[in-house]
Write a protein that holds these residues in place. Sequence first.
Motif, mmCIF file in Angstrom:
data_model
loop_
_atom_site.group_PDB
_atom_site.id
_atom_site.type_symbol
_atom_site.label_atom_id
_atom_site.label_comp_id
_atom_site.label_asym_id
_atom_site.label_seq_id
_atom_site.Cartn_x
_atom_site.Cartn_y
_atom_site.Cartn_z
ATOM 1 N N GLU A 12 -46.542 -33.728 18.676
ATOM 2 C CA GLU A 12 -46.016 -32.712 19.604
ATOM 3 C C GLU A 12 -44.895 -31.901 18.969
ATOM 4 N N ALA A 13 -44.041 -32.566 18.205
ATOM 5 C CA ALA A 13 -42.918 -31.873 17.571
ATOM 6 C C ALA A 13 -43.385 -30.939 16.466
ATOM 7 N N HIS A 14 -44.456 -31.302 15.791
ATOM 8 C CA HIS A 14 -44.919 -30.505 14.654
ATOM 9 C C HIS A 14 -45.902 -29.411 15.038
ATOM 10 N N SER A 16 -46.378 -28.070 18.145
ATOM 11 C CA SER A 16 -46.045 -27.313 19.345
ATOM 12 C C SER A 16 -46.107 -25.821 19.052
ATOM 13 N N LYS A 17 -46.568 -25.039 20.011
ATOM 14 C CA LYS A 17 -46.677 -23.593 19.776
ATOM 15 C C LYS A 17 -45.312 -22.936 19.631
ATOM 16 N N TYR A 18 -44.260 -23.625 20.026
ATOM 17 C CA TYR A 18 -42.910 -23.078 19.884
ATOM 18 C C TYR A 18 -42.275 -23.435 18.543
ATOM 19 N N MET A 19 -42.811 -24.440 17.874
ATOM 20 C CA MET A 19 -42.202 -24.899 16.626
ATOM 21 C C MET A 19 -42.874 -24.318 15.383
ATOM 22 N N MET A 20 -44.141 -24.030 15.431
ATOM 23 C CA MET A 20 -44.895 -23.417 14.337
ATOM 24 C C MET A 20 -44.805 -24.204 13.026
ATOM 25 N N HIS A 21 -45.186 -25.456 13.020
ATOM 26 C CA HIS A 21 -45.271 -26.307 11.836
ATOM 27 C C HIS A 21 -43.975 -26.366 11.039
ATOM 28 N N PRO A 22 -42.899 -26.917 11.612
ATOM 29 C CA PRO A 22 -41.660 -27.021 10.842
ATOM 30 C C PRO A 22 -41.765 -28.119 9.788
ATOM 31 N N GLY A 23 -40.887 -28.075 8.806
ATOM 32 C CA GLY A 23 -40.823 -29.130 7.809
ATOM 33 C C GLY A 23 -40.154 -30.365 8.390
ATOM 34 N N SER A 24 -40.097 -31.439 7.602
ATOM 35 C CA SER A 24 -39.556 -32.694 8.110
ATOM 36 C C SER A 24 -38.064 -32.596 8.418
ATOM 37 N N ASP A 25 -37.306 -31.826 7.640
ATOM 38 C CA ASP A 25 -35.869 -31.677 7.930
ATOM 39 C C ASP A 25 -35.638 -30.988 9.266
ATOM 40 N N LYS A 26 -36.359 -29.911 9.510
ATOM 41 C CA LYS A 26 -36.225 -29.183 10.776
ATOM 42 C C LYS A 26 -36.665 -30.060 11.950
ATOM 43 N N MET A 27 -37.758 -30.791 11.764
ATOM 44 C CA MET A 27 -38.219 -31.694 12.826
ATOM 45 C C MET A 27 -37.174 -32.752 13.125
ATOM 46 N N TYR A 28 -36.574 -33.309 12.082
ATOM 47 C CA TYR A 28 -35.569 -34.356 12.272
ATOM 48 C C TYR A 28 -34.382 -33.835 13.066
ATOM 49 N N HIS A 29 -33.890 -32.649 12.703
ATOM 50 C CA HIS A 29 -32.752 -32.079 13.427
ATOM 51 C C HIS A 29 -33.098 -31.763 14.877
ATOM 52 N N LEU A 31 -35.335 -33.465 16.738
ATOM 53 C CA LEU A 31 -35.666 -34.672 17.493
ATOM 54 C C LEU A 31 -34.601 -35.764 17.471
ATOM 55 N N LYS A 32 -33.638 -35.702 16.545
ATOM 56 C CA LYS A 32 -32.725 -36.830 16.363
ATOM 57 C C LYS A 32 -31.876 -37.143 17.588
ATOM 58 N N ASN A 33 -31.622 -36.178 18.449
ATOM 59 C CA ASN A 33 -30.826 -36.438 19.649
ATOM 60 C C ASN A 33 -31.633 -37.108 20.761
ATOM 61 N N LEU A 40 -37.585 -43.265 10.992
ATOM 62 C CA LEU A 40 -37.937 -41.984 11.622
ATOM 63 C C LEU A 40 -38.079 -40.873 10.577
ATOM 64 N N LYS A 41 -37.092 -40.739 9.686
ATOM 65 C CA LYS A 41 -37.156 -39.674 8.679
ATOM 66 C C LYS A 41 -38.357 -39.840 7.761
ATOM 67 N N LYS A 42 -38.612 -41.075 7.355
ATOM 68 C CA LYS A 42 -39.753 -41.358 6.479
ATOM 69 C C LYS A 42 -41.064 -41.035 7.180
ATOM 70 N N ASP A 43 -41.189 -41.432 8.430
ATOM 71 C CA ASP A 43 -42.407 -41.141 9.191
ATOM 72 C C ASP A 43 -42.630 -39.643 9.333
ATOM 73 N N MET A 44 -41.551 -38.902 9.571
ATOM 74 C CA MET A 44 -41.673 -37.442 9.691
ATOM 75 C C MET A 44 -42.119 -36.822 8.375
ATOM 76 N N ALA A 45 -41.524 -37.270 7.275
ATOM 77 C CA ALA A 45 -41.896 -36.728 5.964
ATOM 78 C C ALA A 45 -43.365 -37.002 5.659
ATOM 79 N N LEU A 46 -43.830 -38.202 5.962
ATOM 80 C CA LEU A 46 -45.241 -38.535 5.728
ATOM 81 C C LEU A 46 -46.162 -37.717 6.621
#
Length: 111
Positions: A12-14, A16-29, A31-33, A40-46
């Motif tokens: 959903e984070a990656h 989503s039509k509002y996110m447009m395939h962000p990289g793992s760093d952007k996704m982490y920032h 979702l981290k809250n 979590l970071k490793k899973d996002m990168a993979l």
Amino acid sequence: MVGNLRNKILEEAHKSKYMMHPGSDKMYHNLKNDYWWIGLKKDMALYVAKCLTYSKASRDRQKSYADIRRKPLEFKEGDRVLLKVSPWKDVVRFGKKGKPSQRFVGPFKIL
């Protein structure tokens, strides 16, 4: 069950039509809250690494950046050339601290 939930959150984070395939760093920032789990970071990168859309888009973007700066060069035997070098970060050269690193080395003769 937990693995499926984690994958659903990442999907959903990656995608989503509002996110447009962000990289793992952007996704982490983003979702981290709201979410956290061990690795979590490793899973996002993979997850992002497996995404073909993100990898094809980033590869195309990097190729276009490289093509802008690339020039076709031709040399003849006997020409002398200088090679551009990239200085390494935090490397002290020539035994003096603070002396600027060389940008070019050579000249080298084309054989």
